[in-house]
Design an enzyme around this catalytic site. Structure first.
Site, PDB file in Angstrom:
ATOM      1  N   HIS A 175      -5.901 -20.520  29.099  1.00  0.00           N
ATOM      2  CA  HIS A 175      -6.129 -20.824  27.684  1.00  0.00           C
ATOM      3  C   HIS A 175      -7.087 -21.999  27.483  1.00  0.00           C
ATOM      4  O   HIS A 175      -6.894 -22.812  26.580  1.00  0.00           O
ATOM      5  CB  HIS A 175      -4.788 -21.110  27.003  1.00  0.00           C
ATOM      6  CG  HIS A 175      -4.755 -20.771  25.535  1.00  0.00           C
ATOM      7  ND1 HIS A 175      -5.304 -21.590  24.577  1.00  0.00           N
ATOM      8  CD2 HIS A 175      -4.237 -19.709  24.875  1.00  0.00           C
ATOM      9  CE1 HIS A 175      -5.111 -21.058  23.382  1.00  0.00           C
ATOM     10  NE2 HIS A 175      -4.469 -19.914  23.526  1.00  0.00           N
ATOM     11  N   GLU A 304      -9.234 -15.079  26.588  1.00  0.00           N
ATOM     12  CA  GLU A 304      -7.993 -15.026  27.357  1.00  0.00           C
ATOM     13  C   GLU A 304      -7.713 -13.622  27.890  1.00  0.00           C
ATOM     14  O   GLU A 304      -7.162 -12.779  27.176  1.00  0.00           O
ATOM     15  CB  GLU A 304      -6.818 -15.457  26.481  1.00  0.00           C
ATOM     16  CG  GLU A 304      -7.020 -16.745  25.711  1.00  0.00           C
ATOM     17  CD  GLU A 304      -6.086 -16.836  24.524  1.00  0.00           C
ATOM     18  OE1 GLU A 304      -4.874 -16.551  24.686  1.00  0.00           O
ATOM     19  OE2 GLU A 304      -6.556 -17.155  23.412  1.00  0.00           O
TER      20      GLU A 304
END
Length: 339
Positions: A175, A304
């Site tokens: 992330h 992501e």
């Protein structure tokens, strides 16, 4: 390569910072707290070096970290509607975050726990984590092994494995917030996805459960374009999941990001079926960056790779179930190249 104590948690647990480097001059800083990528610098053709991620200057910031900056999230990334999953006829209620949703593994998750250094070298570090049965409501003990590696000349590679002793679900995601020209808005960057389809989110930001074509929508990035596209308004917010085009298993191209001045590009390749794009609209100046600056909306974006969001509650999506005797694996790379 070096390892030193970065800070200590309130209970006295030491958090380490691992500094990596490769022969071409790329460097990275990794924290054992949340398996966070705190810093990544890549070499440029003129001999200069450029930071390409946002990072905090203190452990307190990573403990707060409402936008999950730089960390590894799990046991299941993205949202799970109502925090409810059903496995073999049994319903499990997962812990809910402050906003009343189960997001990125819950209020504890992997992003707010100390990891253990299992192995390391000049250009890599392997971290481990044991998630006990029942943590954040998930069934089964999960043993996780994650490796960050600097490949030549300027690639940040992420490799994750996990095993369980009981049926569970697993979908982890890195992330970091990326920026290819620090100080510029992400909305001025150029972005392309190798994705003809996406999974629309509803008003509650949970998936609608359908897979739809991007053609004719603001999520059509099949050709590289400026993120802040005037056709959709300068304030159009991007937080969505793309289904990566795939004709075979293994690692395939997922996305390409280019700096506003076209001086640097980042290609994302992954083994995962989906990639979440979040444009960093919610970034705030609460905590200083590693360079002393303050974050602002669109200072960085997230790309992501992960399994399908909310797949336990969406029969049209492939399952993220993991059973004993199986191994969860993810391979993703962020490859930097200068023009």
């Amino acid at each position: 390569m070096s390892i030193h104590e970065f800070a200590r948690l309130p209970d006295g647990t030491a958090i380490s910072e691992i500094r990596l480097a490769n022969a071409a001059g790329a460097t990275a800083s990794v924290l054992t707290f949340g398996a966070a990528l705190r810093d990544l610098v890549v070499p440029m053709p003129d001999g200069s070096r450029r930071r390409v991620v946002l990072g905090f200057d203190s452990l307190d910031a990573y403990q707060d970290n409402p936008r999950f900056l730089g960390v590894t999230v799990g046991r299941h990334a993205s949202r799970i509607d109502g925090g409810r999953i059903v496995l073999d006829g049994e319903t499990y209620q997962l812990a809910l975050n402050a906003a009343g949703v189960h997001l990125h593994g819950g209020p504890t998750g992997f992003s707010r726990r100390p990891w253990t250094i299992l192995d390391h070298g000049s250009d890599f570090v392997t971290l481990g984590l044991v998630s006990p049965d029942g943590e954040d409501g998930y069934p089964g003990r999960l043993d996780v092994k994650l490796t960050y590696r600097l490949k030549e000349p300027a690639t940040f590679a992420v490799s994750i494995e996990a095993t369980t002793d009981a049926p569970t679900i697993v979908s982890m995601a890195h992330h970091s917030y990326w920026t290819l020209l620090p100080g510029s808005s992400i909305r001025d960057h150029f972005l392309q996805f190798h994705a003809a389809n996406f999974t629309p989110f509803g008003a509650d930001m949970n998936p609608a459960g359908t897979i739809e074509p991007v053609e004719g929508t603001p999520w059509d990035f099949r050709d590289s374009r400026r993120i802040g596209d005037p056709r959709f308004g300068e304030d159009f917010a991007y937080d969505c999941s793309f289904v990566i085009d795939r004709t075979a298993p293994g690692v395939v191209p997922a996305a390409r990001l280019e700096a506003p001045d076209r001086s640097l590009a980042m290609d994302v390749v992954t083994s995962e079926p989906c990639i979440i794009f979040y444009d960093g609209a919610g970034l705030t100046p609460d905590w200083p960056d590693i360079d002393g600056s303050r974050h602002y909306p669109h200072a960085g974006l997230c790309l992501e790779p992960m399994r399908f969001p909310d797949n336990p509650n969406q029969p049209n999506f492939p399952s993220a179930r993991l059973d004993p005797g199986e191994t969860y694996r993810q391979e993703s790379e962020y490859r930097f190249s200068a023009f």
